[in-house]
Enzyme design. Structure first.
Site, PDB file in Angstrom:
ATOM      1  N   ASP A 204      -1.864   8.985  26.121  1.00  0.00           N
ATOM      2  CA  ASP A 204      -1.496   7.639  26.333  1.00  0.00           C
ATOM      3  C   ASP A 204      -0.471   7.118  25.268  1.00  0.00           C
ATOM      4  OD1 ASP A 204      -2.863   5.510  25.349  1.00  0.00           O
ATOM      5  OD2 ASP A 204      -4.196   6.433  23.308  1.00  0.00           O
ATOM      6  N   GLU A 246       1.614   7.205  30.082  1.00  0.00           N
ATOM      7  CA  GLU A 246       1.280   5.767  29.818  1.00  0.00           C
ATOM      8  C   GLU A 246       2.351   5.327  28.723  1.00  0.00           C
ATOM      9  OE1 GLU A 246      -1.803   1.931  27.698  1.00  0.00           O
ATOM     10  OE2 GLU A 246      -0.926   3.971  27.442  1.00  0.00           O
TER      11      GLU A 246
END
Ligand code: MG
Length: 546
Positions: A204, A246
């Protein structure tokens, strides 16, 4: 790279399926999806043909940011079941040959995490330096991630009497990645889940994670050292585990996250830039933006891969388009400003954006399965799941999976504790798995066929690809070649039927048959050197003569 080694790099040709356990299937009737419910659906996912499940955060959490606010890195949130239930799910997936990866959220913790509670309460706490503190509110870093909720990246903590850094919400303090002890703890978390059977992680907010990594003056480190170290640790523990990052960055900055020549950082990166240009191309009915994005993206080291997607669990961010381009997409797909988030994205799913237009939905997913990279699906995309605009912000796309007709869509036998679409053109009576299984023409059955065909064509994941000249401006033509076999893929972004002639290259002899592998209708047999027919928004995947 030889045949054998190639197949070992499973992520080069994976079909990844992202799901949120709390929204997928409720096994115990308490209204919240859970691991027993998910385990009961593993055969469904095996039938769909996905090769890897990406679990969104399932860890204990105050749940103020969809579970991305973690209060314990080593557990399962009790709403979703127990650690034993998770292990049962991992076993069920493994038995069907499906790998599982999960979100690794180490940019920050919840403010309820015991590390933060200890850090704020006592400046001699061993966890004090796990976070980033300041006596006065610093000026940088500039820009906030959630401009509707936060106006600064710093928050004053009354207990500590100091300011702390938070790149996301103020209830999610940033971890101090520059601290070697924090890095050790992150390695421990990674090692723990690998032991339980995970095949890797979706990292993330990767650029934010390393934002502070090189800032301690005495260290003078390259911030990417952290990602390289993490990768090395991961693959020492498990050679076939991956990191999927990401990192929504401009093309010139993306390459760094794959690492050096050998690709020693992130195995995979989400291709945000390509995603946004696919939507621009769709709206303009012109493949030029896709060609531009492909031309500008950095080359990928051989053992690395792009993760392509159409829709993810957040807003459809359009931040890499120009203001004028973004307005074009907004006007076509989110005409009401309420359908937008943060001024940069669209908080709708594909079927509602396209008003259920099956032709353009197939066009989008055909692009997903054939553009260079490995495809990632968001749960529900296979049936055309809609969204719920009554849910605020990005959450509008995070609705319960629809298994059958009826008020709770077969998601739960209890009172739903999560958003369930109840009515309208995308309600469970019109969109559900049970009905689509029985209908050979359904989107679900189309998706199964497309995934099966995609898996039969490793050229698409592995191959050298190039965009070909075509004499119709609405047509995107590209070919992928690997180990002496080639695939030709055509997409017509325009609404009209066309006959297109494609320059296949010098190595392809004229007058040879090209068998159809997948298309949106039956066509006359295709022959090299001859014009090819495509209907409006049509697509064809063809075998090149070998
Ligand atoms: Mg439940």
């Amino acid at each position: 790279m030889g045949d054998k080694a190639a197949y070992d790099l499973w992520w080069k040709n994976a079909v990844i399926y992202c799901l949120d356990v709390e929204l997928f299937a409720d096994g115990n009737g308490d209204g919240c999806g859970d691991f027993p419910g998910l385990t009961g659906k593993v055969d469904y996912l095996a039938g769909l043909g996905v090769t890897c499940i990406w679990l969104m955060p399932f860890y204990p959490t105050p749940n103020k940011d969809n579970g991305y606010d973690i209060s314990d890195f080593y557990g399962v949130d009790p709403r979703l079941g127990s650690l034993g239930d998770l292990v049962e799910f991992l076993r069920a997936a493994r038995e069907r040959g499906i790998r599982v990866i999960a979100d690794l959220v180490v940019n920050h913790t919840s403010d309820q995490h015991p590390w933060f509670q200890s850090a704020r309460a006592d400046e001699r706490s061993p966890f004090r330096d796990f976070y980033v503190w300041a006596d006065e509110q610093p000026e940088g870093p500039q820009g906030v991630v959630f401009p509707d909720a936060e106006d600064s990246n710093w928050n004053y903590d009354e207990v500590a009497g100091k300011w702390f850094l938070h790149r996301f919400y103020s209830h999610m303090p940033d971890l101090n990645i520059a601290n070697p002890r924090v890095r050790e703890e992150i390695s421990k978390v990674v090692g723990y889940w690998l032991e339980l059977g995970l095949s890797g992680f979706r990292v993330d907010a990767a650029p934010f994670v390393i934002e502070l990594a090189g800032t301690e003056p005495e260290r003078g480190q390259d911030p990417h050292d952290f990602l390289r170290d993490l990768r090395a640790f991961l693959n020492r523990r498990r050679g076939d585990a991956i990191l999927l990052a990401e990192a929504n960055l401009p093309p010139e900055e993306q390459r760094r996250f794959f690492g050096d020549e050998g690709g020693d950082e992130m195995h995979m990166l989400f291709n945000f830039v390509l995603n946004q240009h696919v939507f621009l191309a769709l709206v303009r009915q012109d493949p030029a933006p896709i060609k531009q994005a492909l031309r500008e993206q950095p080359p990928v080291p051989e053992a690395n891969q792009w993760a392509n997607f159409i829709k993810n669990h957040d807003e459809l961010t359009l931040d890499k388009l120009t203001d004028a381009e973004r307005e074009e997409v907004f006007a076509a797909l989110a005409p009401d400003p309420d359908m937008r988030s943060f001024g940069r994205g669209i908080r709708r799913r594909v079927p509602t954006m396209l008003e259920g237009d099956r032709d353009r939905m197939e066009l989008l997913y055909s692009l997903l399965f054939t553009l260079p990279g490995s495809p990632v699906l968001l749960y529900g995309e296979e049936i055309g799941l809609g969204d719920d605009q009554r849910v605020e912000g990005r959450g509008a796309v995070r609705v319960a999976m629809q298994w059958s007709p009826g008020p709770n869509a077969g998601f739960t036998t209890g009172e739903p504790a999560v958003p369930v679409v109840t009515e309208g053109p995308f309600g469970p009576d019109r969109v559900n798995v049970a009905a689509q299984r029985r209908d050979p023409e359904s989107l679900l059955n189309w998706m199964e066929r497309a995934i099966r065909t995609r898996k039969e064509l490793p050229e698409l994941g592995w191959g050298a690809w190039r965009v070909l000249e075509a004499d119709q401006p609405s047509v995107l033509a590209h070919r992928c070649d690997w180990l002496g076999r080639g695939v030709l893929v055509l997409h017509n972004l325009g609404p009209d039927r066309v006959k297109v002639t494609v320059d296949l290259g010098d190595d392809v002899e004229a007058g040879r048959p090209m068998p159809d592998l997948l298309g949106n209708r039956h066509h006359d047999p295709a022959t090299t050197g001859q014009p090819l027919t495509l209907r409006g928004f049509g697509y064809r995947w063809l075998r090149l003569p070998g």
